[in-house]
Design a protein around this motif. Sequence first.
Motif, PDB file in Angstrom:
ATOM      1  N   ASN A 116       7.602  -6.881 -27.543  1.00  0.00           N
ATOM      2  CA  ASN A 116       6.601  -7.140 -26.510  1.00  0.00           C
ATOM      3  C   ASN A 116       5.826  -5.894 -26.087  1.00  0.00           C
ATOM      4  O   ASN A 116       4.639  -5.985 -25.792  1.00  0.00           O
ATOM      5  N   ALA A 117       6.482  -4.729 -26.029  1.00  0.00           N
ATOM      6  CA  ALA A 117       5.830  -3.537 -25.455  1.00  0.00           C
ATOM      7  C   ALA A 117       4.500  -3.277 -26.147  1.00  0.00           C
ATOM      8  O   ALA A 117       4.383  -3.395 -27.366  1.00  0.00           O
ATOM      9  N   GLY A 118       3.508  -2.945 -25.356  1.00  0.00           N
ATOM     10  CA  GLY A 118       2.204  -2.654 -25.930  1.00  0.00           C
ATOM     11  C   GLY A 118       1.236  -2.255 -24.845  1.00  0.00           C
ATOM     12  O   GLY A 118       1.507  -2.456 -23.652  1.00  0.00           O
ATOM     13  N   LEU A 119       0.127  -1.659 -25.265  1.00  0.00           N
ATOM     14  CA  LEU A 119      -0.865  -1.206 -24.294  1.00  0.00           C
ATOM     15  C   LEU A 119      -2.214  -1.034 -24.961  1.00  0.00           C
ATOM     16  O   LEU A 119      -2.315  -1.003 -26.199  1.00  0.00           O
ATOM     17  N   GLY A 120      -3.247  -0.973 -24.112  1.00  0.00           N
ATOM     18  CA  GLY A 120      -4.585  -0.723 -24.619  1.00  0.00           C
ATOM     19  C   GLY A 120      -5.316   0.242 -23.707  1.00  0.00           C
ATOM     20  O   GLY A 120      -4.924   0.450 -22.553  1.00  0.00           O
ATOM     21  N   PHE A 121      -6.343   0.857 -24.251  1.00  0.00           N
ATOM     22  CA  PHE A 121      -7.240   1.708 -23.456  1.00  0.00           C
ATOM     23  C   PHE A 121      -8.673   1.293 -23.781  1.00  0.00           C
ATOM     24  O   PHE A 121      -9.019   1.188 -24.972  1.00  0.00           O
ATOM     25  N   ALA A 122      -9.499   1.090 -22.757  1.00  0.00           N
ATOM     26  CA  ALA A 122     -10.914   0.828 -23.008  1.00  0.00           C
ATOM     27  C   ALA A 122     -11.540   2.075 -23.623  1.00  0.00           C
ATOM     28  O   ALA A 122     -11.063   3.198 -23.406  1.00  0.00           O
ATOM     29  N   GLY A 123     -12.616   1.884 -24.380  1.00  0.00           N
ATOM     30  CA  GLY A 123     -13.309   3.045 -24.936  1.00  0.00           C
ATOM     31  C   GLY A 123     -14.027   2.681 -26.211  1.00  0.00           C
ATOM     32  O   GLY A 123     -13.771   1.632 -26.802  1.00  0.00           O
ATOM     33  N   GLU A 124     -14.941   3.584 -26.608  1.00  0.00           N
ATOM     34  CA  GLU A 124     -15.744   3.320 -27.802  1.00  0.00           C
ATOM     35  C   GLU A 124     -15.342   4.244 -28.927  1.00  0.00           C
ATOM     36  O   GLU A 124     -14.889   5.377 -28.692  1.00  0.00           O
ATOM     37  N   LEU A 125     -15.566   3.779 -30.150  1.00  0.00           N
ATOM     38  CA  LEU A 125     -15.213   4.606 -31.303  1.00  0.00           C
ATOM     39  C   LEU A 125     -15.968   5.932 -31.284  1.00  0.00           C
ATOM     40  O   LEU A 125     -15.445   6.967 -31.703  1.00  0.00           O
ATOM     41  N   ALA A 126     -17.197   5.894 -30.797  1.00  0.00           N
ATOM     42  CA  ALA A 126     -18.028   7.101 -30.824  1.00  0.00           C
ATOM     43  C   ALA A 126     -17.497   8.199 -29.908  1.00  0.00           C
ATOM     44  O   ALA A 126     -17.789   9.383 -30.130  1.00  0.00           O
ATOM     45  N   SER A 127     -16.723   7.821 -28.901  1.00  0.00           N
ATOM     46  CA  SER A 127     -16.393   8.835 -27.893  1.00  0.00           C
ATOM     47  C   SER A 127     -14.927   8.861 -27.451  1.00  0.00           C
ATOM     48  O   SER A 127     -14.508   9.793 -26.761  1.00  0.00           O
ATOM     49  N   GLN A 128     -14.136   7.875 -27.833  1.00  0.00           N
ATOM     50  CA  GLN A 128     -12.779   7.793 -27.250  1.00  0.00           C
ATOM     51  C   GLN A 128     -11.875   8.917 -27.750  1.00  0.00           C
ATOM     52  O   GLN A 128     -11.946   9.334 -28.912  1.00  0.00           O
ATOM     53  N   ASP A 129     -11.017   9.354 -26.860  1.00  0.00           N
ATOM     54  CA  ASP A 129     -10.044  10.404 -27.182  1.00  0.00           C
ATOM     55  C   ASP A 129      -9.041   9.873 -28.215  1.00  0.00           C
ATOM     56  O   ASP A 129      -8.439   8.814 -28.016  1.00  0.00           O
ATOM     57  N   SER A 130      -8.837  10.613 -29.288  1.00  0.00           N
ATOM     58  CA  SER A 130      -7.953  10.124 -30.361  1.00  0.00           C
ATOM     59  C   SER A 130      -6.489  10.026 -29.911  1.00  0.00           C
ATOM     60  O   SER A 130      -5.693   9.302 -30.513  1.00  0.00           O
TER      61      SER A 130
END
Length: 258
Positions: free
Chosen positions: A98-112
Amino acid sequence: MGDNELNSTRQRWGGRVAVVTGASSGIGRAITLSLLKAGMRVAVCARRLEAIEGLGAEAGAPEAFFAHRADLRAEDEIAGFFQAARERWQGVHVLVNNAGLGFAGELASQDSDQWREMLEVNVLALCICTQQALAQMNEHNEESHIIHIGSMGGHRVPPGSNGVYCATKFAVRALTESLRQEMHATQRPVRVTNISPGLVETGFATHYAGSTDAATKTYGALKCLQSEDIAGAVLYALAQPAHVQIHDILVRPTEQGS
Ligand SMILES: NC(=O)c1ccc[n+]([C@@H]2O[C@H](COP(=O)([O-])OP(=O)(O)OC[C@H]3O[C@@H](n4cnc5c(N)ncnc54)[C@H](OP(=O)(O)O)[C@@H]3O)[C@@H](O)[C@H]2O)c1
């Protein structure tokens, strides 16, 4: 959640051992309470130990519950968790990834670093937990079940959603099918299920959007699913007779358009 699923799960799995990852909040927490109510022994992990320690007592089954602090980004901590569960109760029969997470952001600028964390928890840890559980299931060779909590984001990419998060959930779908094929080819008594929720009101959006205000807006926009709705889907998959394998359950809020 229906009494039928609860009773059928109790009959089929009562006294068996379940492992749930990410039980400190939201969907994992609700699944843990349901499995305890269905008479299973449940071992859970999360980084916030203080948020999982009391779940057994809350379900009225403290002796059937085991909480362990683990960061799923660390392979040795995953191994330590499964070893501790095995020492306590021998082998696991049900794994809920179950564990999981997401972060909003765009490919052009999101922190890797955010991409890395999503991939490590949503995909890599799911694979390592699966491997750890399979090793124990192999030892007892009894009927077992592995359930992935995927996402509707693993079936389509809604405009404005995070591509890497969706990619992790597309990966979970691929892993569900490859694991099913592997269990079939090796004739192992392990069923495999993916559950794909739409919007569920949990801690997810606060993390995703980075603020409680944004989360309140997301969850206020429509009547969302609740974690118990997803726990009900888990019980439904578990409650089926041995010849029935539920492959994927797609669950959206009725009011969700995407
Ligand atoms: N909410 C939704 O709308 C939605 C929709 C579709 C799918 N899902 C999926 O449902 C699952 C559960 O999410 P949720 O909505 O219940 O979110 P949540 O309330 O934020 O819960 C996430 C859980 O994952 C755990 N976790 C995250 N990173 C971890 C790490 N490094 N090590 C150990 N545990 C970690 C958290 O525990 P700690 O922080 O204590 O470690 C927490 O218990 C996720 O796989 C998510 O992708 C959610």
